[in-house]
Scaffold this motif. Structure first.
Motif, PDB file in Angstrom:
ATOM      1  N   GLY A 174      -5.011   0.595  -6.984  1.00  0.00           N
ATOM      2  CA  GLY A 174      -5.631  -0.720  -6.757  1.00  0.00           C
ATOM      3  C   GLY A 174      -4.645  -1.647  -6.071  1.00  0.00           C
ATOM      4  O   GLY A 174      -4.969  -2.334  -5.091  1.00  0.00           O
ATOM      5  N   LEU A 175      -3.403  -1.642  -6.571  1.00  0.00           N
ATOM      6  CA  LEU A 175      -2.355  -2.476  -5.971  1.00  0.00           C
ATOM      7  C   LEU A 175      -2.103  -2.060  -4.522  1.00  0.00           C
ATOM      8  O   LEU A 175      -2.054  -2.898  -3.615  1.00  0.00           O
ATOM      9  CB  LEU A 175      -1.070  -2.335  -6.808  1.00  0.00           C
ATOM     10  N   ALA A 176      -1.988  -0.748  -4.302  1.00  0.00           N
ATOM     11  CA  ALA A 176      -1.730  -0.232  -2.951  1.00  0.00           C
ATOM     12  C   ALA A 176      -2.861  -0.628  -1.995  1.00  0.00           C
ATOM     13  O   ALA A 176      -2.617  -1.019  -0.848  1.00  0.00           O
ATOM     14  CB  ALA A 176      -1.587   1.292  -2.987  1.00  0.00           C
ATOM     15  N   SER A 177      -4.099  -0.557  -2.466  1.00  0.00           N
ATOM     16  CA  SER A 177      -5.244  -0.887  -1.617  1.00  0.00           C
ATOM     17  C   SER A 177      -5.211  -2.365  -1.244  1.00  0.00           C
ATOM     18  O   SER A 177      -5.438  -2.739  -0.078  1.00  0.00           O
ATOM     19  CB  SER A 177      -6.556  -0.571  -2.335  1.00  0.00           C
ATOM     20  N   SER A 178      -4.938  -3.198  -2.225  1.00  0.00           N
ATOM     21  CA  SER A 178      -4.880  -4.638  -1.970  1.00  0.00           C
ATOM     22  C   SER A 178      -3.771  -4.957  -0.953  1.00  0.00           C
ATOM     23  O   SER A 178      -3.975  -5.705   0.015  1.00  0.00           O
ATOM     24  CB  SER A 178      -4.629  -5.340  -3.318  1.00  0.00           C
ATOM     25  N   GLN A 179      -2.607  -4.353  -1.155  1.00  0.00           N
ATOM     26  CA  GLN A 179      -1.480  -4.612  -0.246  1.00  0.00           C
ATOM     27  C   GLN A 179      -1.781  -4.123   1.173  1.00  0.00           C
ATOM     28  O   GLN A 179      -1.469  -4.779   2.163  1.00  0.00           O
ATOM     29  CB  GLN A 179      -0.225  -3.918  -0.785  1.00  0.00           C
ATOM     30  N   ALA A 180      -2.421  -2.943   1.268  1.00  0.00           N
ATOM     31  CA  ALA A 180      -2.711  -2.365   2.584  1.00  0.00           C
ATOM     32  C   ALA A 180      -3.736  -3.213   3.343  1.00  0.00           C
ATOM     33  O   ALA A 180      -3.607  -3.453   4.540  1.00  0.00           O
ATOM     34  CB  ALA A 180      -3.226  -0.934   2.415  1.00  0.00           C
ATOM     35  N   ILE A 181      -4.766  -3.663   2.627  1.00  0.00           N
ATOM     36  CA  ILE A 181      -5.790  -4.496   3.280  1.00  0.00           C
ATOM     37  C   ILE A 181      -5.137  -5.778   3.805  1.00  0.00           C
ATOM     38  O   ILE A 181      -5.365  -6.192   4.948  1.00  0.00           O
ATOM     39  CB  ILE A 181      -6.938  -4.829   2.291  1.00  0.00           C
ATOM     40  N   ASP A 182      -4.303  -6.392   2.990  1.00  0.00           N
ATOM     41  CA  ASP A 182      -3.640  -7.638   3.413  1.00  0.00           C
ATOM     42  C   ASP A 182      -2.780  -7.399   4.652  1.00  0.00           C
ATOM     43  O   ASP A 182      -2.760  -8.211   5.582  1.00  0.00           O
ATOM     44  CB  ASP A 182      -2.733  -8.171   2.292  1.00  0.00           C
TER      45      ASP A 182
END
Ligand code: BTN
Length: 264
Positions: free
Chosen positions: A97-105
């Motif tokens: 979840g953290l990785a997805s949020s960071q990647a989208i940003d």
């Protein structure tokens, strides 16, 4: 681009990621569920780092037995891990979840945040979700981490009933993004987080998650199975559970769903 070209393009982008480089990789135009396909591959002995991607899913699955609407334009994928989840460590689903949020940003230049346990929100609406399925089978532990990100999903593809809760990066920014750009960024962050956790620095990652959770410090209603409790989120534990301050004392919530109580 043809699907086979997209597959080659993705393979190239993953060449520097040791966990994924040279591992089985499938991109499907349409599939029932990438996690169902990964189950088949896992049963046939696929190694850690195997990846199944789809452009649409006919039977996408979400948490708590829900359906995950998967129209064209979204990014749907499942990663296979073959390692034990260790009690007390930051869970893999939260790392994703953290990785997805960071990647989208990083790719879309937006500011997503997390809703515990691992929904990714943009402007108050859900833009991505993670479903992790864990099994201890005869050939060892099997962890399938499935992610759905609403990237280039137009309004007409968002079911009417979900329009007040679901969004896409396209709807929020007005721009289309390359699905492989986002996928490669997610996997890069994810691999990094797994390494950080393996070095015993899980608490650092829990801190990063907490920083992305605006509901920390707020009054929420937590649904845990059939029970509902109210309390203020005080912190996340080292294993990613919520510590709630309730009227009758502190409670640790390891699984469930939360909603903010109005104005608190
Ligand atoms: C949730 O928000 O409830 C979790 C959604 C997870 C959806 C992904 S899409 C890829 C993978 N395949 C599935 O059937 N589900 C996960």
């Amino acid at each position: 681009m043809l699907l086979s070209e997209e597959q080659d393009d993705l393979r190239e982008r993953l060449a520097d990621l040791s966990m994924f480089s040279g591992k089985p990789l499938e991109i499907h135009d349409k599939i029932s569920s990438t996690s169902d396909r990964m189950t088949e591959l896992a049963k046939a002995g696929a190694p850690e780092g195997s990846l199944v991607v789809a452009r649409t899913q006919a039977a996408g699955r979400g948490r708590l037995g829900r359906k995950f609407v998967s129209p064209e334009g979204g990014l749907y994928f499942t990663v296979l891990l073959r390692r034990k989840e260790v009690l007390g460590e930051a869970p893999t689903s939260l790392l994703m979840g953290l990785a997805s949020s960071q990647a989208i940003d990083e790719v879309a230049r937006v500011a997503t945040y997390l809703k515990w346990p691992n929904d990714v929100l943009l402007e108050g609406l859900k833009v991505a979700g993670v479903l992790t399925e864990y099994a201890e089978v005869s050939d060892g532990p099997r962890l399938m981490v499935g992610v759905g990100i609403n990237v280039n999903v137009p309004m007409k593809s968002v079911p009417f009933l979900l329009r007040s809760t679901m969004t896409s990066i396209l709807l929020q920014t007005g721009h289309h993004f390359d699905l492989n750009d986002i996928l490669a960024a997610v996997l890069c962050w994810f691999q990094g987080h797994l390494a950080t956790r393996a070095e015993g620095k899980g608490p650092l990652l829990i801190g990063q998650m907490s920083d992305r959770m605006p509901l920390v410090g707020k009054e929420v209603k937590a649904k845990i199975g059939r029970e509902t409790i109210k309390g203020r989120i005080m912190a996340l534990t080292s294993s990613g559970a919520l510590i709630l301050e309730t009227k009758s004392g502190r409670r640790t919530v390891a699984a469930g769903e939360i909603e903010q109580l109005r104005g608190r």
